[in-house]
Design an enzyme around this catalytic site. Structure first.
Site, short mmCIF file in Angstrom:
data_model
loop_
_atom_site.label_atom_id
_atom_site.label_comp_id
_atom_site.label_asym_id
_atom_site.label_seq_id
_atom_site.Cartn_x
_atom_site.Cartn_y
_atom_site.Cartn_z
CD GLU A 1 -0.61 103.04 6.71
OE1 GLU A 1 0.11 104.04 6.48
OE2 GLU A 1 -1.78 103.12 7.09
NE ARG B 1 -3.60 108.10 4.72
CZ ARG B 1 -2.44 108.36 4.10
NH1 ARG B 1 -2.06 107.65 3.05
NH2 ARG B 1 -1.65 109.31 4.53
N1 MTE Z 1 4.14 95.48 10.74
C1 MTE Z 1 4.08 94.70 11.83
N2 MTE Z 1 4.87 93.62 11.91
N3 MTE Z 1 3.21 94.97 12.85
C2 MTE Z 1 2.37 96.06 12.79
O1 MTE Z 1 1.60 96.30 13.73
N4 MTE Z 1 1.61 98.01 11.49
C3 MTE Z 1 1.48 98.58 10.16
C4 MTE Z 1 2.82 98.63 9.45
N5 MTE Z 1 3.47 97.36 9.55
C5 MTE Z 1 2.42 96.91 11.64
C6 MTE Z 1 3.36 96.58 10.63
C7 MTE Z 1 0.91 99.93 10.17
S1 MTE Z 1 -0.76 100.10 10.28
C8 MTE Z 1 1.69 101.05 10.03
S2 MTE Z 1 1.02 102.59 9.95
C9 MTE Z 1 3.15 100.96 9.98
O2 MTE Z 1 3.62 99.62 10.09
C10 MTE Z 1 3.71 101.81 11.11
O3 MTE Z 1 5.09 101.73 11.20
P1 MTE Z 1 6.07 102.63 10.31
O4 MTE Z 1 5.51 104.00 10.28
O5 MTE Z 1 7.33 102.54 11.06
O6 MTE Z 1 6.09 101.98 8.97
MO1 MOS Z 2 -1.26 102.53 10.60
S1 MOS Z 2 -3.24 102.20 10.15
O1 MOS Z 2 -1.41 104.22 10.11
O2 MOS Z 2 -1.32 102.60 12.28
#
Ligand code: MTE
Ligand code: MOS
Length: 815
Positions: free
Chosen positions: A726, A319
């Site tokens: 992200e 990535r």
């Molecule tokens: N938001 C919160 N509050 N807590 C989290 O641990 N993880 C992030 C993001 N936002 C996270 C977060 C990461 S690394 C990812 S990949 C995505 O949320 C995963 O969730 P989604 O695929 O539902 O967006």
């Molecule tokens: Mo998020 S780093 O892809 O869990």
């Protein structure tokens, strides 16, 4: 508009509702895995036996003394493993190692009646080590050629020809630090075994299916004998994508051997010293610009610090390579990647998953080269943006690049960027010891897992006889609001008010073979699956309604719990469900979704691995104090692209949170490893919140304006939305670039400063010093050398002087 993306009238998606657990979170009533301890009888507690060597052989391990400690029930060692003694999927992560690979690597686990007894027991286990030489930094690894995994290259065109064509060529190196996840809830598992040997593990995991698979292979059980449930996580941020598995396996092993529930929760010190972090990266680069500042060629080698095992380092690196150009068209590219093996924690996924590290390379290059080219950084970035019809270096068409341009212009306008930069120039002219700067940076982030197979999801939707609905899906909730969005999707697809739909905790025995909730794709994938399941049920109910209302099934509408026949009568959802049951119509369905149109060849690093790109732009203004390097973020303006938002408040929270977490990575959070040759070599010196500076309220921007990009419908995703988890993290590049420009303002115009990452106040101070010394060196330079007139959007406030050509910017590595 595709049928996947089309919204019915009055959809529940798009409504501004709070996170489904917001009230529970703020009142302390939300249950996390460790809260189950008090509700489970006879729980044993697990504690690790760890040592202080970065690299050593375990020559003797004697658990006997621990068994004399009051309350100790059992010591788990490698001999106890009936299956495969490995915590990962690559076979390079022994669960009970005979060779210690980092400081704090657990070699055995003690189970006891209380946590305190387990701790005392762990201290009593006798272990002898034979120390071995260790590699701690990525530069040491490069020198020693200590690498692991594949070494992929993304290439397009002829990089040498591109460099030869360029009017200006610069070279440099750059090192960026990693980042600790610092989720509020540390790793936790509770395992139980029932009378038939069925193992049930409750685990704070982003990837329940993989946790299940690893527990199964450690215990030598088939997957159907292991169930993993995740209630919710108190943050994952990628840190619980791969890392929970081994701990879950220890708890499960303990439970099978003792017949009692086993709880394993890492305390903060254990979590921070034992679990993987964001990869730090080292970059070496050569870049060519045309005379008008267009990037002609980029030749770079990125080396990530993988730590002791591979973990997710390969996909993280992929990535990074697929994001190294960020939002910019570069005709000739060659970017090599490799993964250093070092004696540190095994670095892993972290919000952005390598994307931030790749993108930071080009943003750092542009930030350093802009003054050397005599082009305003805002203009330099804009001038290099992708335009319609261009492809990424890995061969994927860049769809909707005009949306990025729109967001850029919107930030310049709503953020009053031109006016404020003029004000900043006046401020800087009259303040010798404080300087301000405003920087604008873009984000382009690819959505989908690079590995095509992961882009699938399942759901199980149950409608009960009373009309209430229970939704299961394969995604996990870590605070990001996925469950909220899935409730909105189900309510929309069934034409129900939100309060008729409930979510069940994520379990592998409800939805099998799930992908990690990661790559920001949780809502896209599981939303597609939930929608599919709901639509199957709705279609069956439409047939029932058709008979009842005397209209064709295609003319039945479901909205807000009312079922209407076009030109016919109406009934309620509840009544229709009751009827369907009596008519023996199935009221549950499994849903499935696979993202169409993806392909990726990891051997050539070419293809279209992403469904679409999420865009964003941020403008950040900072003020730097020249005596200390301390700074404040005065104002931030963000326009971010979430498509047609599924849940605007949730998305807003994700954008704000992502931005702040990114600013933490780039400006505050400073992982320090002991690189001395002393006995504490390889130890993480920043093991607690007291030494590891996290962003807090006091570092929030004084003004933070966030808007969602309008007219951003995404045809290829559920209800026209885009992923949000992200991408906003990378909006924080603007803070770092503003710090660089503010530091440069302490020197003469045209000063290029190297800024360490993280740009802590200390690092900023050194950048200020560097700029000041530029002043001294150039004191004799004749004023009035020709400046370059920046073109539209022309926010330049000061005349720019090109400095000497073919400078080789050089970055201080670390501080
Ligand atoms: N938001 C919160 N509050 N807590 C989290 O641990 N993880 C992030 C993001 N936002 C996270 C977060 C990461 S690394 C990812 S990949 C995505 O949320 C995963 O969730 P989604 O695929 O539902 O967006
Ligand atoms: Mo998020 S780093 O892809 O869990």
């Amino acid at each position: 508009m595709s049928s996947l993306s089309e919204r019915p009238t009055n959809p529940v998606v798009g409504q501004e509702i709070p996170h489904e657990s917001a009230a529970l979170h703020v009142t302390g009533t939300a249950l996390y895995t460790d809260d189950l301890v008090g509700r489970t009888a006879g729980v044993l507690h697990a504690y690790p036996v760890t040592g202080g060597h970065a690299h050593a052989l375990v020559t003797r391990l004697d658990p006997a003394p621990a068994l004399h400690v009051d309350g100790v029930v059992r010591v788990l060692t490698a001999e106890d493993v009936p299956g495969i003694n490995d915590a990962g999927v690559k076979g390079d992560e022994p669960l009970f190692p005979s060779e210690v690979m980092y400081v704090g690597h657990p070699v055995a686990w003690v189970l006891a009646e209380t946590l305190e007894a387990a701790r005392v027991g762990a201290a009593a286990v006798e272990v002898t080590y034979e120390p071995l030489p260790s590699i701690v930094t990525v530069t040491e690894a490069i020198e020693a050629e200590s690498f692991q995994g594949g070494q992929p290259t993304v290439r397009r065109g002829d990089v040498e020809a591109g460099i030869a064509r360029a009017a200006h060529v610069f070279t440099g190196t750059f090192e960026m630090a990693g980042q600790e996840h610092f989720y509020l809830e540390t790793h936790c598992s509770i395992a139980q075994v029932d009378e038939s040997g069925q193992v049930f593990v409750q685990c704070s995991t982003q990837h329940p299916t993989e946790t299940q698979e690893i527990v199964a292979h450690v215990l030598d059980l088939p997957s159907n004998a292991v169930t993993v449930q995740c209630l919710r996580m108190g943050g994952g941020f990628g840190g619980k994508e791969m890392q929970p598995h081994g701990y879950a396996a220890i708890a499960a092993l303990g439970a099978t051997l003792t017949g009692r529930p086993v709880r394993l929760r890492l305390n903060r010190t254990h979590d921070i010293t034992m679990t993987g972090k964001r990869h730090g990266f080292h970059a070496q680069w050569r870049v060519g610009f045309s005379s008008d500042g267009r990037v002609e060629a980029l030749d770079a080698t990125l080396t990530s610090d993988g730590g002791w095992s591979l973990d997710l380092s390969e996909p993280v690196l992929a990535r990074a390579l697929c994001h190294v150009e960020n939002a910019y068209w570069i005709p000739d590219v060659r970017v090599n990647g490799r993964i250093a093996r070092t004696h540190k924690t095994s670095q892993t996924a972290f919000r952005g998953f390598g994307g931030p590290q790749g993108m930071l390379v080009i943003e750092d290059i542009l930030g350093r080269c802009a003054p050397l080219l005599g082009i305003d950084p805002v203009e330099l970035r804009w001038r290099n943006f992708y335009t319609a019809g261009q492809d990424t270096p890995y061969g994927m068409p860049v769809r909707h690049p005009e949306r990025l341009a729109t967001a850029w212009n919107q930030v310049l306008t709503s953020g009053d960027v031109l006016v404020r930069r003029a004000e900043i120039a006046r401020f800087n002219a009259t303040h010798e010891h404080a300087k301000r700067a405003l920087a604008v940076t873009p984000v382009k982030f690819g959505i989908s897992f690079n590995l095509t197979a992961f882009n699938q999801a399942g759901a199980l939707v149950l409608v009960y006889k009373d009309g209430s609905v229970l939704v299961n899906h394969g995604g996990t909730e870590m605070g990001q609001g996925l469950h909220t969005k899935m409730l909105q999707v189900a309510a929309t697809a069934l034409g129900l008010p939100l309060n008729r739909v409930r979510l069940a905790p994520t379990r592998t025995d409800k939805v099998p073979n799930t992908s990690a909730t990661a790559a920001s794709s949780g809502a896209d994938l599981n939303g597609g699956a939930v929608k599919d399941a709901c639509e199957q049920i709705r279609a069956r109910l439409a047939v029932v309604a058709s008979g009842e209302l005397g209209v064709p099934a295609a003319d039945v509408r479901f909205e807000d719990g009312v079922v209407t026949g076009l030109g016919g009568g109406e009934t309620t959802w509840d009544e229709l469900v009751r009827l369907a049951y009596v008519q023996r119509v199935q009221l549950s369905a499994t849903g499935f979704y696979r993202t169409e149109g993806l392909h990726w060849d990891s051997s050539t690093m070419q293809g279209s691995p992403f469904k679409y790109f999420a865009y964003g732009v941020a403008a950040s203004e900072v003020e730097v104090d020249g005596f200390t390097g301390a700074y404040r973020t005065r104002r931030v303006d963000i326009v971010h692209d979430v498509g047609d938002s599924l849940s605007p408040l949730v998305d807003l929270g994700q954008i704000e949170g992502g931005f702040v977490q990114g600013a933490g990575w780039l400006t505050l959070e400073d992982l320090r490893w002991d690189t001395s040759d002393g006995p504490t070599r390889g130890r993480l010196s920043t093991q607690a919140a007291s030494t590891y500076k996290l962003p807090s309220l006091s570092e929030m921007p004084e003004v933070l304006n966030v808007s969602l990009l309008e007219h951003a419908h995404e045809d290829g995703a559920v209800y026209g939305s885009k992923a949000v988890g992200e991408p906003p993290l990378m909006l924080a590049f603007s803070v770092r670039e503003a710090l660089r420009e503010a530091a440069a303002a302490f020197g003469p115009p045209g000063t290029s400063v190297d800024l360490a990452s993280p740009a802590t106040p200390e690092a900023v101070f050194w950048a200020v010093e560097q700029a000041r010394s530029e002043h001294d060196e150039r004191a004799h330079v004749v004023e009035g050398s020709p400046g370059r007139e920046p073109e539209q959007p022309s926010p330049s406030a000061e005349p720019m002087r090109p400095s000497s050509e073919r400078v080789q910017p050089h970055v201080r590595s670390g501080v």
